[in-house]
Write a protein that holds these residues in place. Structure first.
Motif, PDB file in Angstrom:
ATOM      1  N   ARG A  37      39.412  23.061  -8.768  1.00  0.00           N
ATOM      2  CA  ARG A  37      40.328  23.581  -9.774  1.00  0.00           C
ATOM      3  C   ARG A  37      39.955  23.161 -11.194  1.00  0.00           C
ATOM      4  O   ARG A  37      40.391  23.767 -12.155  1.00  0.00           O
ATOM      5  N   GLU A  38      39.181  22.104 -11.293  1.00  0.00           N
ATOM      6  CA  GLU A  38      38.878  21.525 -12.592  1.00  0.00           C
ATOM      7  C   GLU A  38      37.868  22.386 -13.350  1.00  0.00           C
ATOM      8  O   GLU A  38      36.887  22.852 -12.769  1.00  0.00           O
ATOM      9  N   PRO A  39      38.074  22.595 -14.650  1.00  0.00           N
ATOM     10  CA  PRO A  39      37.122  23.378 -15.452  1.00  0.00           C
ATOM     11  C   PRO A  39      35.753  22.700 -15.485  1.00  0.00           C
ATOM     12  O   PRO A  39      35.659  21.486 -15.700  1.00  0.00           O
ATOM     13  N   LEU A  40      34.708  23.483 -15.320  1.00  0.00           N
ATOM     14  CA  LEU A  40      33.351  22.949 -15.311  1.00  0.00           C
ATOM     15  C   LEU A  40      32.999  22.292 -16.641  1.00  0.00           C
ATOM     16  O   LEU A  40      32.186  21.362 -16.686  1.00  0.00           O
ATOM     17  N   GLY A  41      33.623  22.758 -17.712  1.00  0.00           N
ATOM     18  CA  GLY A  41      33.364  22.179 -19.026  1.00  0.00           C
ATOM     19  C   GLY A  41      33.648  20.689 -19.094  1.00  0.00           C
ATOM     20  O   GLY A  41      33.012  19.959 -19.872  1.00  0.00           O
ATOM     21  N   MET A  42      34.609  20.210 -18.311  1.00  0.00           N
ATOM     22  CA  MET A  42      34.899  18.772 -18.266  1.00  0.00           C
ATOM     23  C   MET A  42      33.651  17.998 -17.857  1.00  0.00           C
ATOM     24  O   MET A  42      33.255  17.019 -18.503  1.00  0.00           O
ATOM     25  N   LYS A  43      33.052  18.410 -16.764  1.00  0.00           N
ATOM     26  CA  LYS A  43      31.863  17.742 -16.229  1.00  0.00           C
ATOM     27  C   LYS A  43      30.695  17.856 -17.212  1.00  0.00           C
ATOM     28  O   LYS A  43      29.962  16.884 -17.453  1.00  0.00           O
ATOM     29  N   MET A  44      30.524  19.034 -17.791  1.00  0.00           N
ATOM     30  CA  MET A  44      29.429  19.243 -18.730  1.00  0.00           C
ATOM     31  C   MET A  44      29.575  18.366 -19.975  1.00  0.00           C
ATOM     32  O   MET A  44      28.606  17.771 -20.454  1.00  0.00           O
TER      33      MET A  44
END
Length: 332
Positions: free
Chosen positions: A213-220
């Motif tokens: 559910r978490e936006p990929l932008g967080m990880k990036m």
């Protein structure tokens, strides 16, 4: 009695005169719920109007929930609440405390004469598609949280293009739609940068990123920050059965994982803020007091709701990035 009255040379578009006539007849009590209104063909012939003109009026009344259509039979009165000028379809992914703040702020700022129906797709593309298909043509505005659902853009593009607003997360496929959104990559990068002087005393940064559910932008954004400033780092999908080591900082998008990390630290007799650190995502009142305060990176959801309401009321077609902030507390 005569339901529709049209006057030439009045300076008011004919379709608006049709709408006003039907509204007035309903307000005066001459049209009741489920009563039939004149057919499109009848209005066209009586007033020498094009079919498109009458259809435009009926479609607007339909979107506002005042009339409904039965295929092959005609149009009928659905509601006598003619003061409703906007009907808004609001599609969230789920209801949590952050989205509740957003929703309440939107309701507070959207004003009177607006009816809002809220739905939830729970990150399920089939549910997402069904809700949008069922709503298409029945609302004046559509506010959609597409999250990171693959294929959501194609479904959204089936809606009336000038009536759609994107909320919380957007992507290049949706760049033609107005939006109020979070830039998760920039938000987490800038948040960590603001807290860098505190992060420098730790040896390793760990992000718990389930990735569903978490936006990929967080990880990036997390990985970009760690690489730019040479932080030892790791991304894990779950915390379960992990031992916390002294000198670690956990960046935690979900509150379920936050609870697990805090519980584990107590079992290990580790002191939060000195032995290890925590940065949580999204501000809540509880995070101000839990463990003498949890550091958070968070957007302002109340402001997001306010901006969205203003965009709809003023008919603005913009893409607005809702800013976030690092709130430093005892956990870092």
């Amino acid at each position: 009695m005569k339901i529709i009255n049209i006057q030439n040379n009045q300076g008011v578009p004919k379709y608006k005169q049709i709408i006003s006539s039907i509204e007035k007849t309903i307000e005066e009590g001459h049209l009741k719920k489920d009563e039939k209104i004149p057919s499109i063909n009848k209005v066209c012939m009586e007033f020498s109007l094009s079919r498109d003109t009458v259809l435009q009026a009926y479609e607007e009344l339909k979107k506002r929930g005042i009339i409904y259509a039965i295929l092959g039979k005609g149009y009928y009165v659905k509601s006598t609440e003619v003061n409703i000028k906007q009907r808004i379809f609001l599609l969230f992914e789920e209801l949590n405390i952050f989205k509740e703040d957003l929703y309440n702020s939107f309701m507070e700022n959207i004003g009177k004469g607006v009816e809002i129906d809220i739905f939830f797709h729970h990150f399920n593309l089939k549910v997402f598609q069904k809700l949008i298909n069922d709503s298409n043509g029945n609302y004046t505005k559509y506010v959609i949280m597409p999250t990171n659902l693959v294929g959501a853009a194609d479904i959204i593009k089936t809606l009336p293009v000038n009536e759609v607003y994107i909320l919380d997360q957007t992507n290049p496929e949706l760049k033609s739609f107005p939006a109020v959104y979070q830039n998760h990559l920039t938000d987490i990068y800038n948040g960590l940068l603001k807290g860098k002087s505190r992060l420098d005393k730790y040896q390793k940064l760990i992000m718990i990123f389930p990735g569903f559910r978490e936006p990929l932008g967080m990880k990036m954004g997390f990985e970009k920050f760690c690489n730019d400033f040479a932080f030892d780092h790791e991304v894990i999908t779950e915390f379960k059965n992990r031992e916390i080591k002294k000198g670690e900082v956990y960046i935690i998008p979900t509150d379920r994982d936050l609870v697990q990390v805090i519980e584990k630290s107590k079992l290990q007799n580790l002191k939060l803020g000195s032995d290890f650190g925590i940065i949580s995502y999204n501000e809540t009142p509880l995070k101000k007091i839990v463990e003498n305060g949890i550091t958070t990176i968070s957007t302002n959801f109340e402001e997001m709701g306010k901006i969205l309401a203003q965009m709809i009321l003023k008919g603005k077609k913009e893409q607005i990035e809702n800013k976030s902030n690092l709130i430093i507390r005892n956990s870092l």
